[in-house]
Scaffold this active site. Structure first.
Site, PDB file in Angstrom:
ATOM      1  N   ASP A  66       0.826  -1.209   0.000  1.00  0.00           N
ATOM      2  CA  ASP A  66       0.000   0.000   0.000  1.00  0.00           C
ATOM      3  C   ASP A  66       0.856   1.253   0.000  1.00  0.00           C
ATOM      4  O   ASP A  66       2.063   1.210   0.233  1.00  0.00           O
ATOM      5  CB  ASP A  66      -0.960   0.004   1.205  1.00  0.00           C
ATOM      6  CG  ASP A  66      -0.322  -0.532   2.477  1.00  0.00           C
ATOM      7  OD1 ASP A  66       0.918  -0.478   2.593  1.00  0.00           O
ATOM      8  OD2 ASP A  66      -1.065  -0.993   3.366  1.00  0.00           O
ATOM      9  N   ASN A 135      -7.809  -3.081  14.198  1.00  0.00           N
ATOM     10  CA  ASN A 135      -9.189  -3.327  13.767  1.00  0.00           C
ATOM     11  C   ASN A 135      -9.279  -4.516  12.802  1.00  0.00           C
ATOM     12  O   ASN A 135     -10.315  -4.751  12.200  1.00  0.00           O
ATOM     13  CB  ASN A 135      -9.779  -2.062  13.111  1.00  0.00           C
ATOM     14  CG  ASN A 135      -9.046  -1.672  11.825  1.00  0.00           C
ATOM     15  OD1 ASN A 135      -8.107  -2.348  11.406  1.00  0.00           O
ATOM     16  ND2 ASN A 135      -9.483  -0.590  11.192  1.00  0.00           N
ATOM     17  N   HIS A 137      -7.438  -4.914  10.025  1.00  0.00           N
ATOM     18  CA  HIS A 137      -7.130  -4.665   8.618  1.00  0.00           C
ATOM     19  C   HIS A 137      -5.842  -5.361   8.191  1.00  0.00           C
ATOM     20  O   HIS A 137      -4.952  -5.593   9.000  1.00  0.00           O
ATOM     21  CB  HIS A 137      -7.122  -3.160   8.271  1.00  0.00           C
ATOM     22  CG  HIS A 137      -5.967  -2.367   8.792  1.00  0.00           C
ATOM     23  ND1 HIS A 137      -6.081  -1.039   9.156  1.00  0.00           N
ATOM     24  CD2 HIS A 137      -4.657  -2.680   9.009  1.00  0.00           C
ATOM     25  CE1 HIS A 137      -4.904  -0.591   9.542  1.00  0.00           C
ATOM     26  NE2 HIS A 137      -4.022  -1.566   9.468  1.00  0.00           N
ATOM     27  N   GLU A 142      -9.843  -2.031   5.189  1.00  0.00           N
ATOM     28  CA  GLU A 142     -10.485  -1.747   6.473  1.00  0.00           C
ATOM     29  C   GLU A 142     -11.760  -2.587   6.624  1.00  0.00           C
ATOM     30  O   GLU A 142     -12.327  -3.042   5.625  1.00  0.00           O
ATOM     31  CB  GLU A 142     -10.862  -0.258   6.543  1.00  0.00           C
ATOM     32  CG  GLU A 142      -9.693   0.716   6.362  1.00  0.00           C
ATOM     33  CD  GLU A 142      -8.780   0.819   7.597  1.00  0.00           C
ATOM     34  OE1 GLU A 142      -8.751  -0.110   8.427  1.00  0.00           O
ATOM     35  OE2 GLU A 142      -8.087   1.849   7.703  1.00  0.00           O
TER      36      GLU A 142
HETATM   37  C1  F6R Z   1       1.372  -1.630   6.262  1.00  0.00           C
HETATM   38  C2  F6R Z   1       0.034  -2.181   6.310  1.00  0.00           C
HETATM   39  C3  F6R Z   1      -0.757  -2.271   7.577  1.00  0.00           C
HETATM   40  C4  F6R Z   1       0.071  -2.610   8.813  1.00  0.00           C
HETATM   41  C5  F6R Z   1      -0.809  -2.612  10.061  1.00  0.00           C
HETATM   42  C6  F6R Z   1      -0.018  -2.879  11.328  1.00  0.00           C
HETATM   43  O1  F6R Z   1       1.894  -1.642   4.948  1.00  0.00           O
HETATM   44  O2  F6R Z   1      -0.448  -2.520   5.296  1.00  0.00           O
HETATM   45  O3  F6R Z   1      -1.759  -3.234   7.405  1.00  0.00           O
HETATM   46  O4  F6R Z   1       0.678  -3.857   8.652  1.00  0.00           O
HETATM   47  O5  F6R Z   1      -1.460  -1.382  10.180  1.00  0.00           O
HETATM   48  O6  F6R Z   1       0.813  -1.795  11.567  1.00  0.00           O
HETATM   49  P1  F6R Z   1       1.905  -1.834  12.720  1.00  0.00           P
HETATM   50  O7  F6R Z   1       2.891  -2.868  12.300  1.00  0.00           O
HETATM   51  O8  F6R Z   1       2.529  -0.456  12.693  1.00  0.00           O
HETATM   52  O9  F6R Z   1       1.201  -2.178  13.972  1.00  0.00           O
END
Ligand code: F6R
Length: 236
Positions: A66, A135, A137, A142
Site C-alpha cells: 500500500d 481493527n 485490517h 479496512e
Molecule cells: C502496512 C500495512 C498495515 C500494517 C498494520 C499494522 O503496509 O499494510 O496493514 O501492517 O497497520 O501496523 P503496525 O505494524 O505499525 O502495527
C-alpha cells in the site's frame, strides 16, 4: 495454517529466517512487503543476512502492499521512504524492481488496475508479508460489509489514522486515503506470512484466526489461504 509462537522481540529473527529461505529457493523471487512497526526487526535481520553475503536480493522483485494518497513519494512518511530507510537502501536490490502503488497518480483508478497488472506480469507474488491492524485490517483493507477484491483506493478508518498519527506531527497530517492491494490480490500470493507483535493485538489475532470469516475482520479472510504462516509474540 502454521502458527509459530515466539517470545517477545523474537518474531523478527524467526520471520527473517523463513522469509530468507523462500527468497533463496527461487530463481526470481517476487515478494510482497508491508510497512509499519511490525516488520522493522525482520528487515534488520534481512539486511544483516544480505550484508554478510548469505542472502542475495539482486534477482528479487518486490511489490508493497500500500501507499498513502497525496503524500509526495519522498515525504519521510511515504511508504516508499519507509522501505528505503528500513530495507532497500541497505541491500543489493535493483531499484527498478521495487514497486509501490502511486498515490499521486492523475487517475487513481487507472493506477490501481495498472498495479494489479504489474503484479500479474511479474508472475504473481511468491510470498506476501503482512501485519495486522488493531481493527483487523490487512494492507489497508479496512473492516467493511463488502470485500474489495483488487487494488483500490481506500478511505482510512479513523482508528487507522489515529494509530498512524504517531509517525506524523499531528493527526491532520495523516492522509485520509491510500491505495492498497485488495483481499484477492493478497490471497493470490502463493504463500502468506502474517506477523503479529506489539501490544494489544491478541484479541484481534484470535478473531482473525479462529473467528468467523468476514470482511468485518479483513484478516479473517486469511483463513481461506492454504499456505498461511502466522508468527506472533501474542498470548493467544
Ligand atoms: C502496512 C500495512 C498495515 C500494517 C498494520 C499494522 O503496509 O499494510 O496493514 O501492517 O497497520 O501496523 P503496525 O505494524 O505499525 O502495527
Amino acid at each position: 495454517m502454521e502458527l509459530i509462537k515466539v517470545k517477545k522481540g523474537h518474531e523478527g529473527n524467526v520471520a527473517a529466517v523463513l522469509f530468507a529461505d523462500e527468497i533463496k529457493a527461487l530463481a526470481r523471487p517476487v515478494i510482497g512487503l508491508a510497512t509499519g512497526s511490525t516488520p522493522v526487526r525482520m528487515y534488520d535481520y534481512l539486511i544483516k543476512r544480505n550484508q554478510s553475503g548469505e542472502l542475495d536480493f539482486s534477482k528479487v522483485c518486490s511489490f508493497n502492499l500500500d501507499e498513502y494518497c497525496g503524500l509526495p513519494k519522498v515525504h519521510p512518511q511515504s511508504y516508499y521512504s519507509f522501505m528505503q530507510e528500513h530495507l532497500f537502501k541497505y541491500v543489493n536490490i535493483d531499484q527498478r524492481n521495487v514497486f509501490f502503488p502511486n498515490g499521486n497518480a492523475v487517475s487513481l483508478a487507472e493506477e490501481c488496475s495498472q498495479y494489479e497488472s504489474m503484479i500479474q506480469e511479474a508472475g504473481g507474488i511468491d510470498i506476501q508479508l503482512l501485519g495486522i491492524g488493531h481493527n483487523g485490517h490487512i494492507g489497508f483493507n479496512e473492516p467493511s460489509d463488502i470485500i474489495a477484491k483488487e487494488t483500490h483506493v481506500q478511505v482510512l478508518a479513523d482508528s487507522t489514522r489515529t494509530a498512524n498519527a504517531r509517525f506524523f506531527t499531528s493527526i491532520e497530517e495523516v492522509p485520509t486515503h491510500a491505495i492498497t492491494m485488495g483481499i484477492k490480490t493478497i490471497l493470490n500470493a502463493r504463500k502468506i506470512m502474517l506477523l503479529c507483535c506489539g501490544e494489544g493485538k491478541a484479541e484481534i489475532l484470535k478473531q482473525a484466526l479462529y473467528g468467523d470469516v468476514t470482511p468485518r475482520v479483513p484478516a479473517s479472510l486469511l483463513q481461506l489461504h492454504p499456505q498461511l504462516t502466522v508468527i506472533t509474540d501474542q498470548n493467544i
